[in-house]
Design an enzyme around this catalytic site. Sequence first.
Site, PDB file in Angstrom:
ATOM      1  N   HIS A 286      36.433  36.419  47.258  1.00  0.00           N
ATOM      2  CA  HIS A 286      37.481  37.426  47.008  1.00  0.00           C
ATOM      3  C   HIS A 286      38.809  36.669  46.901  1.00  0.00           C
ATOM      4  O   HIS A 286      38.961  35.790  46.052  1.00  0.00           O
ATOM      5  CB  HIS A 286      37.427  38.450  48.147  1.00  0.00           C
ATOM      6  CG  HIS A 286      38.228  39.691  47.952  1.00  0.00           C
ATOM      7  ND1 HIS A 286      38.860  40.016  46.774  1.00  0.00           N
ATOM      8  CD2 HIS A 286      38.525  40.722  48.806  1.00  0.00           C
ATOM      9  CE1 HIS A 286      39.485  41.180  46.905  1.00  0.00           C
ATOM     10  NE2 HIS A 286      39.304  41.620  48.142  1.00  0.00           N
ATOM     11  N   HIS A 325      33.648  38.268  37.330  1.00  0.00           N
ATOM     12  CA  HIS A 325      34.205  39.404  38.065  1.00  0.00           C
ATOM     13  C   HIS A 325      33.191  40.526  38.075  1.00  0.00           C
ATOM     14  O   HIS A 325      32.493  40.734  37.092  1.00  0.00           O
ATOM     15  CB  HIS A 325      35.504  39.882  37.391  1.00  0.00           C
ATOM     16  CG  HIS A 325      36.362  40.668  38.312  1.00  0.00           C
ATOM     17  ND1 HIS A 325      36.164  42.007  38.531  1.00  0.00           N
ATOM     18  CD2 HIS A 325      37.404  40.296  39.103  1.00  0.00           C
ATOM     19  CE1 HIS A 325      37.059  42.427  39.409  1.00  0.00           C
ATOM     20  NE2 HIS A 325      37.821  41.415  39.774  1.00  0.00           N
ATOM     21  N   ASP A 381      42.330  34.557  39.637  1.00  0.00           N
ATOM     22  CA  ASP A 381      42.507  33.390  40.501  1.00  0.00           C
ATOM     23  C   ASP A 381      42.430  32.061  39.770  1.00  0.00           C
ATOM     24  O   ASP A 381      42.717  31.020  40.364  1.00  0.00           O
ATOM     25  CB  ASP A 381      41.446  33.409  41.614  1.00  0.00           C
ATOM     26  CG  ASP A 381      41.734  34.503  42.624  1.00  0.00           C
ATOM     27  OD1 ASP A 381      42.919  34.737  42.895  1.00  0.00           O
ATOM     28  OD2 ASP A 381      40.782  35.123  43.119  1.00  0.00           O
TER      29      ASP A 381
HETATM   30  N1  CMC Z   1      30.064  30.587  38.309  1.00  0.00           N
HETATM   31  C1  CMC Z   1      28.795  30.473  37.909  1.00  0.00           C
HETATM   32  N2  CMC Z   1      27.951  31.491  37.722  1.00  0.00           N
HETATM   33  C2  CMC Z   1      28.420  32.709  37.988  1.00  0.00           C
HETATM   34  C3  CMC Z   1      29.755  32.931  38.418  1.00  0.00           C
HETATM   35  C4  CMC Z   1      30.578  31.814  38.568  1.00  0.00           C
HETATM   36  N3  CMC Z   1      31.838  31.955  38.967  1.00  0.00           N
HETATM   37  N4  CMC Z   1      29.941  34.262  38.607  1.00  0.00           N
HETATM   38  C5  CMC Z   1      28.788  34.850  38.300  1.00  0.00           C
HETATM   39  N5  CMC Z   1      27.867  33.912  37.942  1.00  0.00           N
HETATM   40  C6  CMC Z   1      26.500  34.157  37.488  1.00  0.00           C
HETATM   41  C7  CMC Z   1      25.599  34.501  38.651  1.00  0.00           C
HETATM   42  O1  CMC Z   1      25.010  33.339  39.210  1.00  0.00           O
HETATM   43  C8  CMC Z   1      24.592  35.400  37.989  1.00  0.00           C
HETATM   44  O2  CMC Z   1      23.727  34.581  37.226  1.00  0.00           O
HETATM   45  P1  CMC Z   1      22.124  34.882  37.195  1.00  0.00           P
HETATM   46  O3  CMC Z   1      22.014  36.165  36.447  1.00  0.00           O
HETATM   47  O4  CMC Z   1      21.537  33.695  36.533  1.00  0.00           O
HETATM   48  O5  CMC Z   1      21.707  35.014  38.641  1.00  0.00           O
HETATM   49  C9  CMC Z   1      25.409  36.175  36.960  1.00  0.00           C
HETATM   50  O6  CMC Z   1      26.523  35.322  36.655  1.00  0.00           O
HETATM   51  C10 CMC Z   1      25.928  37.509  37.477  1.00  0.00           C
HETATM   52  O7  CMC Z   1      26.736  37.253  38.621  1.00  0.00           O
HETATM   53  P2  CMC Z   1      26.734  38.114  39.945  1.00  0.00           P
HETATM   54  O8  CMC Z   1      26.761  37.183  41.120  1.00  0.00           O
HETATM   55  O9  CMC Z   1      25.679  39.163  39.886  1.00  0.00           O
HETATM   56  O10 CMC Z   1      28.138  38.842  39.796  1.00  0.00           O
HETATM   57  P3  CMC Z   1      28.882  39.626  40.933  1.00  0.00           P
HETATM   58  O11 CMC Z   1      29.498  40.783  40.278  1.00  0.00           O
HETATM   59  O12 CMC Z   1      28.006  39.887  42.101  1.00  0.00           O
HETATM   60  O13 CMC Z   1      29.972  38.571  41.427  1.00  0.00           O
HETATM   61  C11 CMC Z   1      31.971  37.403  41.692  1.00  0.00           C
HETATM   62  C12 CMC Z   1      31.314  38.629  41.093  1.00  0.00           C
HETATM   63  C13 CMC Z   1      33.482  37.505  41.474  1.00  0.00           C
HETATM   64  C14 CMC Z   1      31.727  37.364  43.227  1.00  0.00           C
HETATM   65  C15 CMC Z   1      31.383  36.144  41.038  1.00  0.00           C
HETATM   66  O14 CMC Z   1      31.627  36.172  39.656  1.00  0.00           O
HETATM   67  C16 CMC Z   1      31.938  34.867  41.652  1.00  0.00           C
HETATM   68  O15 CMC Z   1      31.390  34.390  42.658  1.00  0.00           O
HETATM   69  N6  CMC Z   1      33.011  34.258  41.060  1.00  0.00           N
HETATM   70  C17 CMC Z   1      33.631  33.095  41.629  1.00  0.00           C
HETATM   71  C18 CMC Z   1      34.555  33.506  42.758  1.00  0.00           C
HETATM   72  C19 CMC Z   1      35.822  34.131  42.240  1.00  0.00           C
HETATM   73  O16 CMC Z   1      36.452  33.619  41.320  1.00  0.00           O
HETATM   74  N7  CMC Z   1      36.227  35.235  42.880  1.00  0.00           N
HETATM   75  C20 CMC Z   1      37.474  35.915  42.534  1.00  0.00           C
HETATM   76  C21 CMC Z   1      37.246  37.278  41.983  1.00  0.00           C
HETATM   77  S1  CMC Z   1      38.742  37.928  41.245  1.00  0.00           S
HETATM   78  C22 CMC Z   1      39.866  38.141  42.525  1.00  0.00           C
HETATM   79  C23 CMC Z   1      39.426  39.082  43.547  1.00  0.00           C
HETATM   80  O17 CMC Z   1      39.182  40.247  43.251  1.00  0.00           O
HETATM   81  O18 CMC Z   1      39.380  38.668  44.691  1.00  0.00           O
END
Ligand code: CMC
Length: 446
Positions: A286, A325, A381
Site C-alpha cells: 500500500h 493496481h 508510487d
Molecule cells: N510486479 C509484478 N507482477 C505483478 C505486480 C507487480 N507490481 N502486480 C501484479 N502483478 C501480477 C501478479 O503476480 C499476478 O500475476 P499472475 O496472474 O501470474 O499470478 C497479476 O499481476 C495480478 O496481480 P494481483 O496480485 O492479483 O493484483 P492485486 O490487485 O491483488 O494487487 C497490488 C495489486 C497493488 C497489490 C499489486 O499490483 C502490487 O503488489 N504492486 C506493487 C506494490 C505497489 O506498487 N503498491 C502500490 C499501490 S498504489 C498506491 C496505494 O494505493 O497504496
Amino acid sequence: MADEATQAGEDDGGVATQERSDSLTVTDNRTGESFELPIEDGTVRAMDFRQMKVNEDDFGLMTYDPAFTNTASCRSEITYIDGEAGVLEHRGHSIESLCENATYLEVAYLLIHGDLPDKTQLENWVHEITIHTYVHENIKKFVEGFRYDAHPMGMLQATVGALSTFYPTAKNIDDPEERHMVAVRLIAKMPTLAAFAYRHNLGLPYIYPDNDLSYPANFLSMLFKMTEAKYEADPRLTRALDTLFILHADHEQNCSTSAVRSVGSSEVDPYSAVAAGCAALYGPLHGGANEAVLRMLDRIEKVENIPSFLDGVKDKSERLMGFGHRVYKNYDPRARIIKKNVDEVLEATGTSPKLKIAVELEKHALEDEYFTSRKLYPNVDFYSGLIYEALKIPTDMFTVIFAIPRTSGWVAQWLEMSDDEETKIARPRQIYTGARELDYVPLEQR
Ligand code: CMC
C-alpha cells in the site's frame, strides 16, 4: 417472485422482458428452487443469498470474497474511479483539474464538506487549520521516548493514536462540533507529528509550526529549518509538494480507508480509527510502496541491469514496485501528473540518476508482454519517491508524507460512514476449515 418474472417474461415474449428486469434469477441446484434477487446500482445484496438453504436448519448461502475483490462495502459520494479508463474524480471534480487549479487545503475542504469552498469559507478553513497545527507539549516528550532509529511511520501511528487521549471528547462521535474539530485537528497536526518524527531520527530539535507559511511550506520548514530566522522554501517545491498532497488525498475504498471505516464502525473515537489507517498504509503493498520503489531502483543500480531485474519479476522472485493496481487496469492518472512534476522539481533541485533508471524501467515494462497482458502500469508510487528524494526527504519518511494528505480522505470517509444509516459494525464471516469436537488429551499423553 421468480415465478412472477417468468410469467411476465412469457406474456411479453420471454427473453426480451427478462433482460429489461433489474434482477438476477438464481437457481439453487441443490434444491431446484429459484430466487429472484434485485439488482441495484450493478450489485446484488450478499444477504439475499442467505435465504437459499438446503433445509430449515441450514445457515443459508454465503458469498466468499477474500480481499473484497468484488464486494462493494458501502455507498459513497466522495471519490469516483474508472479503473479501465484511468479516471479519478473527487466529488465530481477531475484530479487533473484539481491539481491545476486548487490547493491541497481546498481539496481537503471539498472532500470533507462535499463542495468547493467559496472565498470566505476557504479563508476560515485555512485559518482554522493553521491555528491548530501545534500539538500538546507532552506529545513532544512522547516522541522523545522512541529509539533514535525508530521508523517514522511507527512513530506517526503511535502519536496519531495518542491524540485520542488528548481529545477524549472526540468519542462523542455524533456531536457536530466534535466531528468538525476532528477534521481540523487531524489535518492540521499531521504535518507536525510527521516532522517531529523526522527530527527525532536526526537528533535535531523539533521545529514548531510557523503560522505565516502555507500548509506545504510550513511542513518543509518543520522538516528543514536550522538556524535561520525564517525558512524560505522554493515556491516550485512547495507547489510540487502541494500537488502530491492533492494526488494522495483520497482513493475510495483502499486498504487503509477500509481499515478506518472498519475500525470506526465499532464507534471508537476517530483518532484511533485513523491510527488504524496509518498502520494499513505502512505496508509495502500500500503506502509503503513509494519507499520500496526507491530501494528497488537502488538495487537495480544501473540501466544495464534492468533486463535481468525484469526476468526476476517474471519468475516471481522480484516484484516491480510502483506498478500494478487493484483498480486501475490502465495508467494511474496520478502517476501521469506526478511524472510531469518530476521534471519541474529536478529543474529546481538538480538531476537524479535514479530518474533515468525509472524511465527506462517503465519503458521496458510497458513493452513487455508479461506486464501488458496483466494490465500492469505505473501507479502513484512509481515516480512520487523521486520527488521526495529530490526534496531531500529520506526514504523512511515517504509513507509518512503519503499519510499527511490521506488524512483528509480518511476523515471524509469516516464522517460519511458514521452518517450512513446502513452502517453496522464491520464483521465479516468465515469458512471454518479447522477440526471440530476433539477430545482433550492430557499433556503427558501428547
Ligand atoms: N510486479 C509484478 N507482477 C505483478 C505486480 C507487480 N507490481 N502486480 C501484479 N502483478 C501480477 C501478479 O503476480 C499476478 O500475476 P499472475 O496472474 O501470474 O499470478 C497479476 O499481476 C495480478 O496481480 P494481483 O496480485 O492479483 O493484483 P492485486 O490487485 O491483488 O494487487 C497490488 C495489486 C497493488 C497489490 C499489486 O499490483 C502490487 O503488489 N504492486 C506493487 C506494490 C505497489 O506498487 N503498491 C502500490 C499501490 S498504489 C498506491 C496505494 O494505493 O497504496
